[in-house]
Motif scaffolding. Structure first.
Motif, PDB file in Angstrom:
ATOM      1  N   VAL A   1      43.351  82.115 137.371  1.00  0.00           N
ATOM      2  CA  VAL A   1      44.522  82.257 138.137  1.00  0.00           C
ATOM      3  C   VAL A   1      45.441  84.450 137.478  1.00  0.00           C
ATOM      4  N   MET A   2      44.855  84.767 138.673  1.00  0.00           N
ATOM      5  CA  MET A   2      45.472  86.227 138.383  1.00  0.00           C
ATOM      6  C   MET A   2      47.041  86.276 139.255  1.00  0.00           C
ATOM      7  N   THR A   3      47.513  87.563 138.199  1.00  0.00           N
ATOM      8  CA  THR A   3      48.882  88.502 138.137  1.00  0.00           C
ATOM      9  C   THR A   3      47.828  88.828 139.435  1.00  0.00           C
ATOM     10  N   SER A   4      50.087  89.935 140.284  1.00  0.00           N
ATOM     11  CA  SER A   4      49.371  90.965 140.897  1.00  0.00           C
ATOM     12  C   SER A   4      48.808  91.647 140.179  1.00  0.00           C
ATOM     13  N   ARG A   5      49.053  93.047 140.932  1.00  0.00           N
ATOM     14  CA  ARG A   5      48.413  94.689 140.371  1.00  0.00           C
ATOM     15  C   ARG A   5      49.209  95.104 139.289  1.00  0.00           C
ATOM     16  N   PRO A   6      49.110  95.359 137.598  1.00  0.00           N
ATOM     17  CA  PRO A   6      47.814  95.271 137.568  1.00  0.00           C
ATOM     18  C   PRO A   6      46.925  94.157 137.411  1.00  0.00           C
ATOM     19  N   GLY A   7      45.354  93.671 137.618  1.00  0.00           N
ATOM     20  CA  GLY A   7      45.649  91.796 136.892  1.00  0.00           C
ATOM     21  C   GLY A   7      45.181  91.346 135.994  1.00  0.00           C
ATOM     22  N   ARG A   8      45.682  90.829 135.559  1.00  0.00           N
ATOM     23  CA  ARG A   8      45.723  89.711 133.980  1.00  0.00           C
ATOM     24  C   ARG A   8      45.712  88.856 134.246  1.00  0.00           C
ATOM     25  N   ILE A   9      45.029  87.932 133.657  1.00  0.00           N
ATOM     26  CA  ILE A   9      44.605  86.748 133.887  1.00  0.00           C
ATOM     27  C   ILE A   9      45.971  85.533 133.303  1.00  0.00           C
ATOM     28  N   LYS A  10      46.651  84.932 134.648  1.00  0.00           N
ATOM     29  CA  LYS A  10      47.785  84.489 134.146  1.00  0.00           C
ATOM     30  C   LYS A  10      47.922  82.741 133.662  1.00  0.00           C
ATOM     31  N   GLU A  11      46.844  82.194 133.926  1.00  0.00           N
ATOM     32  CA  GLU A  11      46.693  80.811 132.957  1.00  0.00           C
ATOM     33  C   GLU A  11      45.101  80.548 133.777  1.00  0.00           C
ATOM     34  N   LEU A  12      45.174  79.595 132.518  1.00  0.00           N
ATOM     35  CA  LEU A  12      43.407  78.465 133.079  1.00  0.00           C
ATOM     36  C   LEU A  12      43.447  77.308 133.164  1.00  0.00           C
ATOM     37  N   VAL A  13      43.723  77.059 134.387  1.00  0.00           N
ATOM     38  CA  VAL A  13      43.842  75.815 134.963  1.00  0.00           C
ATOM     39  C   VAL A  13      43.046  74.352 134.238  1.00  0.00           C
ATOM     40  N   ASP A  14      42.487  74.206 133.996  1.00  0.00           N
ATOM     41  CA  ASP A  14      41.127  72.900 133.490  1.00  0.00           C
ATOM     42  C   ASP A  14      41.267  71.664 134.877  1.00  0.00           C
ATOM     43  N   VAL A  15      40.112  71.708 135.724  1.00  0.00           N
ATOM     44  CA  VAL A  15      40.050  71.229 137.382  1.00  0.00           C
ATOM     45  C   VAL A  15      39.536  70.169 136.310  1.00  0.00           C
ATOM     46  N   ARG A  16      39.925  68.527 136.623  1.00  0.00           N
ATOM     47  CA  ARG A  16      38.499  67.288 136.552  1.00  0.00           C
ATOM     48  C   ARG A  16      38.691  66.321 137.042  1.00  0.00           C
ATOM     49  N   LEU A  17      37.857  66.501 138.154  1.00  0.00           N
ATOM     50  CA  LEU A  17      37.752  65.912 139.172  1.00  0.00           C
ATOM     51  C   LEU A  17      36.486  65.027 139.502  1.00  0.00           C
ATOM     52  N   GLY A  18      36.018  64.768 138.435  1.00  0.00           N
ATOM     53  CA  GLY A  18      34.281  64.328 138.349  1.00  0.00           C
ATOM     54  C   GLY A  18      32.807  64.856 139.083  1.00  0.00           C
ATOM     55  N   ASP A  19      32.472  64.174 140.121  1.00  0.00           N
ATOM     56  CA  ASP A  19      31.077  64.363 140.956  1.00  0.00           C
ATOM     57  C   ASP A  19      31.611  64.829 141.893  1.00  0.00           C
ATOM     58  N   ARG A  20      32.183  65.915 142.881  1.00  0.00           N
ATOM     59  CA  ARG A  20      33.071  65.912 144.317  1.00  0.00           C
ATOM     60  C   ARG A  20      31.591  66.452 145.039  1.00  0.00           C
ATOM     61  N   THR A  21      30.054  66.192 144.094  1.00  0.00           N
ATOM     62  CA  THR A  21      29.041  65.877 145.201  1.00  0.00           C
ATOM     63  C   THR A  21      29.234  64.174 146.387  1.00  0.00           C
ATOM     64  N   ALA A  22      30.147  63.124 145.343  1.00  0.00           N
ATOM     65  CA  ALA A  22      29.798  61.931 145.495  1.00  0.00           C
ATOM     66  C   ALA A  22      30.410  61.814 147.533  1.00  0.00           C
ATOM     67  N   ASP A  23      29.859  60.403 147.719  1.00  0.00           N
ATOM     68  CA  ASP A  23      30.422  60.817 149.427  1.00  0.00           C
ATOM     69  C   ASP A  23      31.937  60.635 149.412  1.00  0.00           C
ATOM     70  N   GLU A  24      33.195  60.052 148.975  1.00  0.00           N
ATOM     71  CA  GLU A  24      34.027  60.315 148.376  1.00  0.00           C
ATOM     72  C   GLU A  24      35.057  61.862 149.181  1.00  0.00           C
ATOM     73  N   ASP A  25      35.435  61.419 150.040  1.00  0.00           N
ATOM     74  CA  ASP A  25      36.692  63.260 150.082  1.00  0.00           C
ATOM     75  C   ASP A  25      37.858  62.998 148.805  1.00  0.00           C
ATOM     76  N   VAL A  26      37.127  63.844 147.963  1.00  0.00           N
ATOM     77  CA  VAL A  26      37.286  64.462 146.791  1.00  0.00           C
ATOM     78  C   VAL A  26      38.411  65.083 147.501  1.00  0.00           C
ATOM     79  N   ARG A  27      38.990  65.882 148.974  1.00  0.00           N
ATOM     80  CA  ARG A  27      39.775  66.482 148.758  1.00  0.00           C
ATOM     81  C   ARG A  27      41.554  65.487 149.421  1.00  0.00           C
ATOM     82  N   SER A  28      41.306  65.263 149.585  1.00  0.00           N
ATOM     83  CA  SER A  28      41.872  63.947 150.389  1.00  0.00           C
ATOM     84  C   SER A  28      42.881  63.049 149.009  1.00  0.00           C
TER      85      SER A  28
END
Length: 286
Positions: free
Chosen positions: A227-254
């Protein structure tokens, strides 16, 4: 265990990162002798095989960051390292996919993919028949078997972007850089291509840095979201996303987990979007 289940950023501490950004900054000159800082003191490691997504408000320098990694732009301060070696300009070990497809209109889909092979000496020596076969293999990889002889104007927007991805991957790059490649597509096509891109990444293991404005897209695609800040751009934070296999049939987005990550990223972005809007107002009034 699939690549999607194994976050690439859990590499051993002694491993050399595929990409390292060290105190990276970029300042641009403007009229009247003034200048403005687009990026300031960016520090970030991207592991080999990782899928990193960068999200931030408009004007925060996301595309500039990608240009610096690709070598299309030189930093004002700091450096970009690829496998520990400083990046000094564009090279064939980095492929870029832009929002606009940048296909050659006088070439078929297959010949557009072959163009990337002709530009790389090692692959150009394959010979015409071998190049054609490699191009067909990569068109198949993106689901375009049977469309090899179509010209760009005969393809939909989503198909054209698939050709662009096939062309980028055909030259066997170490890093795939993507600058909002799905932004101009309708929502249904965009969702389908996101899933296809994850499958391709899972098969190839290519390191991907993906730029987007979309929070949902960032959470769905990224192993990590920067996630970047407004200008001047810096890295505000890094978010680890652990959702498993997002290509599986289940609707991960829901899923509740997806909603939680989306909320986390938006919470980090909210103030930056407001600040960026105020900066634009000041510039327009001035």
């Amino acid at each position: 265990m699939s690549v999607l289940d194994r976050p690439a950023f859990e590499a051993a501490p002694e491993a050399v990162p595929k990409i390292r950004l060290e105190h990276l900054g970029k300042t641009f000159a403007v009229r009247g002798g003034e200048s403005f800082a687009a990026l300031d003191d960016i520090g970030l490691d991207v592991a080999d095989g990782e899928f990193l997504v960068v999200v931030g408000p408009s004007g925060c320098g996301k595309s500039t960051l990608l240009d610096l990694i690709s070598g299309l732009t030189k930093p004002t301060s700091g450096q970009v390292l690829l496998d520990g070696v400083p990046v000094t300009g564009p090279a064939l070990d980095r492929s870029v996919v832009f929002q606009q497809y940048a296909l050659l209109p006088w070439r078929t889909a297959q010949r557009n993919v072959e163009f990337a092979l002709e530009a790389r000496p090692r692959l150009d020596r394959l010979g015409r028949r071998a190049r054609a076969e490699r191009a067909r293999e990569h068109l198949a990889l993106v689901g375009l078997t049977g469309f090899e002889d179509r010209f760009p104007h005969e393809l939909s927007g989503g198909m054209r972007q698939r050709v662009a991805i096939a062309r980028a991957l055909a030259s066997d790059p170490k890093v795939l850089l993507m600058d909002e490649p799905f932004a101009a597509l309708d929502a249904q096509t965009r969702d389908g291509l996101q899933e296809e891109l994850l499958r391709i990444w899972q098969r190839t293991g290519t390191t991907v840095v993906f730029i987007t404005h979309g929070i949902d897209e960032a959470v769905f695609l990224g192993q990590r979201v920067a996630v970047m800040t407004s200008r001047p751009g810096r890295i505000k934070e890094l978010v680890d996303v652990r959702l498993g296999d997002r290509t599986a049939d289940e609707d991960v987005r829901s899923s509740p987990e997806f909603a939680a990550y989306r909320h986390e990223v938006w919470s980090l972005l909210r103030d930056e979007v407001t600040t960026a809007a105020r900066l634009r107002e000041v510039v327009s009034v001035g």
